[in-house]
Design a protein around this motif. Sequence first.
Motif, PDB file in Angstrom:
ATOM      1  N   ARG A   5       0.830  -1.199   0.000  1.00  0.00           N
ATOM      2  CA  ARG A   5       0.000   0.000   0.000  1.00  0.00           C
ATOM      3  C   ARG A   5       0.865   1.250   0.000  1.00  0.00           C
ATOM      4  O   ARG A   5       1.962   1.273   0.555  1.00  0.00           O
ATOM      5  N   THR A   6       0.349   2.289  -0.623  1.00  0.00           N
ATOM      6  CA  THR A   6       1.028   3.576  -0.631  1.00  0.00           C
ATOM      7  C   THR A   6       0.996   4.165   0.768  1.00  0.00           C
ATOM      8  O   THR A   6      -0.030   4.141   1.446  1.00  0.00           O
ATOM      9  N   THR A   7       2.108   4.713   1.221  1.00  0.00           N
ATOM     10  CA  THR A   7       2.164   5.292   2.558  1.00  0.00           C
ATOM     11  C   THR A   7       1.667   6.730   2.537  1.00  0.00           C
ATOM     12  O   THR A   7       1.697   7.398   1.487  1.00  0.00           O
ATOM     13  N   PRO A   8       1.209   7.231   3.685  1.00  0.00           N
ATOM     14  CA  PRO A   8       0.824   8.649   3.746  1.00  0.00           C
ATOM     15  C   PRO A   8       1.959   9.587   3.359  1.00  0.00           C
ATOM     16  O   PRO A   8       1.716  10.631   2.744  1.00  0.00           O
ATOM     17  N   THR A   9       3.194   9.225   3.686  1.00  0.00           N
ATOM     18  CA  THR A   9       4.342  10.057   3.315  1.00  0.00           C
ATOM     19  C   THR A   9       4.488  10.130   1.800  1.00  0.00           C
ATOM     20  O   THR A   9       4.761  11.209   1.236  1.00  0.00           O
ATOM     21  N   GLN A  10       4.307   9.008   1.124  1.00  0.00           N
ATOM     22  CA  GLN A  10       4.361   9.012  -0.339  1.00  0.00           C
ATOM     23  C   GLN A  10       3.225   9.844  -0.928  1.00  0.00           C
ATOM     24  O   GLN A  10       3.424  10.572  -1.906  1.00  0.00           O
ATOM     25  N   ALA A  11       2.038   9.743  -0.333  1.00  0.00           N
ATOM     26  CA  ALA A  11       0.898  10.518  -0.822  1.00  0.00           C
ATOM     27  C   ALA A  11       1.166  12.012  -0.695  1.00  0.00           C
ATOM     28  O   ALA A  11       0.828  12.800  -1.592  1.00  0.00           O
ATOM     29  N   ARG A  12       1.781  12.430   0.390  1.00  0.00           N
ATOM     30  CA  ARG A  12       2.097  13.851   0.573  1.00  0.00           C
ATOM     31  C   ARG A  12       3.145  14.302  -0.434  1.00  0.00           C
ATOM     32  O   ARG A  12       3.052  15.408  -0.991  1.00  0.00           O
ATOM     33  N   LEU A  16      -6.052   9.479   3.815  1.00  0.00           N
ATOM     34  CA  LEU A  16      -7.187   9.355   2.913  1.00  0.00           C
ATOM     35  C   LEU A  16      -6.774   9.494   1.446  1.00  0.00           C
ATOM     36  O   LEU A  16      -7.442   8.963   0.552  1.00  0.00           O
ATOM     37  N   ALA A  17      -5.679  10.202   1.202  1.00  0.00           N
ATOM     38  CA  ALA A  17      -5.205  10.380  -0.176  1.00  0.00           C
ATOM     39  C   ALA A  17      -4.424   9.171  -0.672  1.00  0.00           C
ATOM     40  O   ALA A  17      -4.406   8.898  -1.884  1.00  0.00           O
ATOM     41  N   ALA A  18      -3.782   8.452   0.216  1.00  0.00           N
ATOM     42  CA  ALA A  18      -2.859   7.392  -0.179  1.00  0.00           C
ATOM     43  C   ALA A  18      -3.482   6.290  -1.039  1.00  0.00           C
ATOM     44  O   ALA A  18      -2.843   5.828  -2.002  1.00  0.00           O
ATOM     45  N   PRO A  19      -4.707   5.819  -0.756  1.00  0.00           N
ATOM     46  CA  PRO A  19      -5.249   4.712  -1.547  1.00  0.00           C
ATOM     47  C   PRO A  19      -5.403   5.014  -3.037  1.00  0.00           C
ATOM     48  O   PRO A  19      -5.510   4.080  -3.835  1.00  0.00           O
ATOM     49  N   ALA A  20      -5.404   6.276  -3.420  1.00  0.00           N
ATOM     50  CA  ALA A  20      -5.507   6.609  -4.840  1.00  0.00           C
ATOM     51  C   ALA A  20      -4.346   6.023  -5.634  1.00  0.00           C
ATOM     52  O   ALA A  20      -4.488   5.742  -6.837  1.00  0.00           O
ATOM     53  N   TYR A  21      -3.203   5.821  -4.964  1.00  0.00           N
ATOM     54  CA  TYR A  21      -2.002   5.381  -5.665  1.00  0.00           C
ATOM     55  C   TYR A  21      -1.714   3.890  -5.486  1.00  0.00           C
ATOM     56  O   TYR A  21      -0.728   3.385  -6.027  1.00  0.00           O
ATOM     57  N   LEU A  66      -0.849   1.570  -8.404  1.00  0.00           N
ATOM     58  CA  LEU A  66       0.445   1.684  -9.064  1.00  0.00           C
ATOM     59  C   LEU A  66       1.477   0.708  -8.522  1.00  0.00           C
ATOM     60  O   LEU A  66       2.357   0.249  -9.244  1.00  0.00           O
ATOM     61  N   GLY A  67       1.418   0.424  -7.239  1.00  0.00           N
ATOM     62  CA  GLY A  67       2.478  -0.382  -6.654  1.00  0.00           C
ATOM     63  C   GLY A  67       3.717   0.459  -6.399  1.00  0.00           C
ATOM     64  O   GLY A  67       3.848   1.593  -6.876  1.00  0.00           O
ATOM     65  N   GLY A  68       4.645  -0.090  -5.650  1.00  0.00           N
ATOM     66  CA  GLY A  68       5.808   0.666  -5.197  1.00  0.00           C
ATOM     67  C   GLY A  68       6.683   1.188  -6.319  1.00  0.00           C
ATOM     68  O   GLY A  68       7.092   2.364  -6.319  1.00  0.00           O
ATOM     69  N   GLU A  69       7.003   0.359  -7.313  1.00  0.00           N
ATOM     70  CA  GLU A  69       7.908   0.783  -8.374  1.00  0.00           C
ATOM     71  C   GLU A  69       7.290   1.882  -9.236  1.00  0.00           C
ATOM     72  O   GLU A  69       7.972   2.835  -9.636  1.00  0.00           O
ATOM     73  N   GLU A  70       6.002   1.774  -9.519  1.00  0.00           N
ATOM     74  CA  GLU A  70       5.363   2.799 -10.330  1.00  0.00           C
ATOM     75  C   GLU A  70       5.170   4.098  -9.560  1.00  0.00           C
ATOM     76  O   GLU A  70       5.228   5.189 -10.152  1.00  0.00           O
TER      77      GLU A  70
END
Length: 290
Positions: free
Chosen positions: A3-10, A244-249, A252-256
Motif C-alpha cells: 500500500r502507498t504510505t501517507p508520506t508518499q501521498a504527501r 485518505l489520499a494514499a489509496p488513490a495510488y 500503481l504499486g511501489g515501483e510505479e
Amino acid sequence: MPRTTPTQARRLWTLLEPVHAVTYFSPEPLSELKAAGYRGFWMGYFAGRAAPLGPVNAEVVRAAFYNFAPDHVARALPDAWAFAPPQSALDARRTGSAAALRRQLGVIGDDPTVALAADLAAKAARSAPLDGRVLFAANRSLPEPDDPVERLWHAATLLREHRGDGHVAALVTAGVGGRESHVLHALAAGTGRDVYELARTMQEVEWTALLDGLRDRGLVDGPGGLTDAGRELKDRVEQLTDELAAPAYDVLGGEEVDALVDALRPITRAVIAAGDIPSRSPMGLDLDQV
C-alpha cells in the motif's frame, strides 16, 4: 501489492499541486476563461473549478470548496452560467492550462517522461476511491484527454480534488470550519493574514473573530500562536488527509509510485521556475520545498 504510505501521498501532492494550479495563476487559462465570456478573475475561478458539477448554485460550491465566504461565491454563481455554460468553462480551463504547461515545460514538454507521468497519474486517478468524493467524482466523469500534456493536467486535477475532498472530510471530523482552517493553517505555517485577505476575502474583523473562537477552544494562546493542542489538531488533520489520499495510488504499486515521483520532479520544478504560481498562497504548499 504494497500500500502507498501517507508520506508518499504527501510527496505526490507536492509534485502534482503546482501542475494543477497553473489553471488559477497562468495567463493562458485566465485569458481563455475571459474569452469564453466570464467577467473577472473570480467569476472565472468559480466557473472553471465548479464546471464539472454542472450549472450549480453558490450553496453547492460553498459546500464543496468549503473555505470561501458565502457572499464571495454568490457574486459569481449562478450568474456565471448566464455568460457561458459549464462546457465553455471546461474547454477554457483544459486548453488554457495545457498551453501554460507547454510554455513552462519548453523543450522537455515532448520528452517521454511527460507521457509517462501522464499515464501513471491517469492510472491512479481512474482507480482512486470514489465514495464520498463529490468534486473528484465530477471531474473523473469528464473525458480523459489523449494529448499527454492535457492528460497530465487532467490527472493532476483529479488527484488534487480527490485529496481535497479528503481534506474537507478531515477538517469536518476535527470540527474545524472552512474559514477557521485558514487561520489554523496560517498560524502553523507562518502565513500572514494579507494572503487570505486577497485570496479568500478574509477581512480583519472576521480573522479576529475566528482567532478568538480558536482561542476559546484552547487551540490558540493569548499572543495569537498555536498551543500544543492547536498544533496537535493541525497535525492530525494533515495526517488524516495524507491517509485518505494514499489509496488513490495503491493501483500503481511501489515501483510505479517511485517512477511517477521521478517523472514529475523535473516537470514540477519547471512549472515553479516559470514563476506564474505565487510563493505565498492558500494552497498550503511551500514551493521552496518541492
